[in-house]
Design an enzyme around this catalytic site. Structure first.
Site, PDB file in Angstrom:
ATOM      1  CD  GLU A   2      -5.087 -10.198  13.460  1.00 16.21           C
ATOM      2  OE1 GLU A   2      -5.537  -9.958  12.390  1.00 16.21           O
ATOM      3  OE2 GLU A   2      -4.293 -11.087  13.932  1.00 16.21           O
ATOM      4  CD  GLU A  42      -0.690 -25.197  10.165  1.00 17.21           C
ATOM      5  OE1 GLU A  42      -1.268 -24.909  11.129  1.00 17.21           O
ATOM      6  OE2 GLU A  42      -0.741 -26.532   9.551  1.00 17.21           O
ATOM      7  CE  LYS A  92      -5.474 -16.855  15.165  1.00 12.30           C
ATOM      8  NZ  LYS A  92      -4.883 -15.865  16.189  1.00 12.30           N
ATOM      9  CE  LYS A 117      -5.548 -13.803  12.240  1.00 14.39           C
ATOM     10  NZ  LYS A 117      -4.579 -13.963  13.003  1.00 14.39           N
ATOM     11  N   GLY A 164       3.336 -13.106  15.705  1.00  9.18           N
ATOM     12  CA  GLY A 164       4.492 -12.535  15.565  1.00  9.18           C
ATOM     13  C   GLY A 164       5.117 -12.915  14.211  1.00  9.18           C
ATOM     14  NE  ARG A 209      -2.985   0.196   3.277  1.00  9.59           N
ATOM     15  CZ  ARG A 209      -3.645  -0.190   4.479  1.00  9.59           C
ATOM     16  NH1 ARG A 209      -4.913  -0.282   4.036  1.00  9.59           N
ATOM     17  NH2 ARG A 209      -3.270  -0.333   5.315  1.00  9.59           N
ATOM     18  NE  ARG A 210       2.374   2.233   5.048  1.00  9.90           N
ATOM     19  CZ  ARG A 210       2.855   1.742   6.284  1.00  9.90           C
ATOM     20  NH1 ARG A 210       3.365   2.937   6.709  1.00  9.90           N
ATOM     21  NH2 ARG A 210       2.853   0.628   6.703  1.00  9.90           N
TER      22      ARG A 210
END
Ligand SMILES: NC(=O)c1ccc[n+]([C@@H]2O[C@H](COP(=O)([O-])OP(=O)(O)OC[C@H]3O[C@@H](n4cnc5c(N)ncnc54)[C@H](O)[C@@H]3O)[C@@H](O)[C@H]2O)c1
Ligand SMILES: N[C@@H](CCO)C(=O)O
Ligand code: NA
Length: 430
Positions: free
Chosen positions: A192, A131, A207, A107, A306, A48-49
């Site tokens: 998020e 996954e 999830k 998800k 992470g 986007r940037r």
């Protein structure tokens, strides 16, 4: 033998996870090629940037036109790491229609429209792997889809959100405030883009929907999952939990009913005994128990969030999808043949810890106990502590349905002697 023509990969999104995926693709190119049997080439990166410095990624690969990238026609695998519903859904659909397979960590999208995306993938004879969407680096989707495909899974229970586990752990062990712990989780790349998804339980519920669908071979959507976040958990709740030899975790619990005719899926904070393995899951780690007929109880544990851990799961999928491309095969698609209904939360049976503020006078305890009895909720323990003419009453129940418990609490609120219901928390893991 190594094929010389490279498999081409388009990366959509180069944030916390995407930048790590790009880095590992570049630094481990030789190993990835050897494992796949052909080189993999990063053919384009949609961002986007475009002005942001992206170390190691050649500037000519960067584009702001994700749609043109997935429409190129020479892309073998699209790795979607933008997140959210749109434009991710349209981009994935377009990718399938233009000949690519897809790896995603999204998800939210899979819980909302996994069935639709799987249908398009199947129609186009392409792979959809994800996954990284559940429990970060922990291999969980593949074990459920493949390793346990011959068994019958009855229960999936665990901690599936790193951010909230990080916050609850900090609140419990260091006394840190909620906002301070959340800010730290965001800075570490666990949360998020909108952390409401984490703290209000939407991420864990997404999830849970994905896990329940795969585990029970049925269709479970985000809206089918009962959800309570962790924003209302207080230091007083932790003190109560400690008093009971417990701690508090945000749990996702998916269960097949005893008669096998329905399933439930829920996310909520719960007290668990300190001796339970989930109690010692710290920081942004996740842990999930899977219970099945033949295998018994399995535990999956590891980093749940992470950039780098999540990239590990994405890269694993990328290798699998690339291998499938080379062999002309596709991996397992959706399996929802059992079509089991999802029962409402009222039918879930568990134990409860209820903290009441009551008048400290004769007969109050008997009155409260009568309300529990009238609703068929059996009391396990009662603890009372007096404070200036008022008392705090802590009731722990035996197993009861959520509907009976709600009825009990409503009736308790109507008693003159009950000043307030300070907290209600489910007790799991016993
Ligand atoms: N961070 C984690 O620990 C983690 C773990 C598992 C799964 N995930 C999932 O991985 C995905 C990415 O998460 P993240 O943490 O890297 O998020 P992020 O916000 O760091 O990265 C997303 C990137 O996508 C870019 N983007 C948004 N719209 C775009 C568009 N139309 N075209 C091109 N780029 C666009 C944003 O600018 C941003 O850089 C999400 O679905 C998230 O739920 C994240
Ligand atoms: N925000 C998510 C990322 C991993 O899915 C979490 O904290 O668990
Ligand atoms: Na995973």
């Amino acid at each position: 033998m190594m094929r010389t023509r490279p498999l081409k990969v388009a990366l959509l999104g180069c944030g916390v996870v995407g930048s790590e995926v790009a880095r590992i693709m570049m630094t481990h190119a030789d190993d990835l090629a050897a494992r796949i049997g052909a080189p993999v080439e990063l053919a384009g990166v949609a961002v986007r940037r475009p002005d942001k410095v992206r170390e190691g990624i050649p500037a000519e690969l960067i584009t702001t036109d994700a749609t043109a990238l997935v429409k190129r026609g020479d892309i073998d695998v699209v790795v979607e790491l933008i997140g959210g519903i749109e434009p991710a859904r349209s981009l994935i659909t377009t990718a399938f229609e233009h000949g690519a397979s897809v790896v995603s960590a999204n998800k939210a999208l899979l819980a909302q429209d996994g069935a639709g995306l799987h249908a398009i993938a199947e129609e186009q004879n392409k792979d959809l792997y994800y996954e990284a969407a559940v429990a970060g680096a922990i291999p969980l989707i593949r074990p459920l889809r493949e390793s346990l495909a011959g068994d019958k899974v009855n229960r999936v229970l665990g901690i599936v959100n790193g951010t909230t586990n990080f916050i609850l752990d900090k609140m419990d062990t260091t006394g840190a405030g909620y906002q301070e712990a959340l800010d730290e989780a965001s800075a570490l790349g666990y949360a998020e883009a909108d952390p409401t998804a984490d703290v209000e339980g939407f991420d864990a519920a997404a999830k849970a929907a994905i896990l329940a669908g795969i585990a029970f071979h049925t269709r479970v959507r985000l809206d089918d999952v009962y959800r309570e976040g962790m924003t209302e958990v207080t230091a007083a709740d932790f003190a109560s939990a400690k008093g009971m030899g417990c701690t508090i975790k945000l749990l996702a619990i998916c269960e097949r009913a005893a008669d096998g005719e329905s399933v439930t899926a829920r996310v909520h904070p719960a007290m668990i005994p300190l001796a339970h393995p989930l109690a010692s899951v710290r920081g942004a780690y996740n842990a999930v128990f899977v219970e099945s007929d033949a295998a018994g109880q399995l535990m999956f544990y590891g980093p749940g969030a992470g950039g780098s851990p999540t990239a590990s799961a994405v890269l694993g999928d990328l290798v699998a999808v690339c291998r499938n491309r080379l062999s002309g095969a596709t991996g397992p698609g959706a399996s929802a043949y059992t079509q089991l209904p999802v029962s409402p939360m009222g039918e879930v049976v568990t134990r409860y810890h209820i903290s009441l503020d009551v008048a400290d006078k004769p007969g109050v305890l008997a009155q409260v106990a009568t309300v529990f009895a009238e609703h068929g909720v059996s009391i396990d323990t009662v603890r009372q502590q007096g404070k200036d003419g008022e008392a705090s009453l802590v009731v722990v129940t035996h197993h009861a349905s959520d509907a009976s418990l709600n009825g009990t609490v409503e009736a308790l609120r109507n008693l003159d002697t009950v000043r307030g219901v300070a907290s209600i928390m489910r007790v799991e893991g016993e």
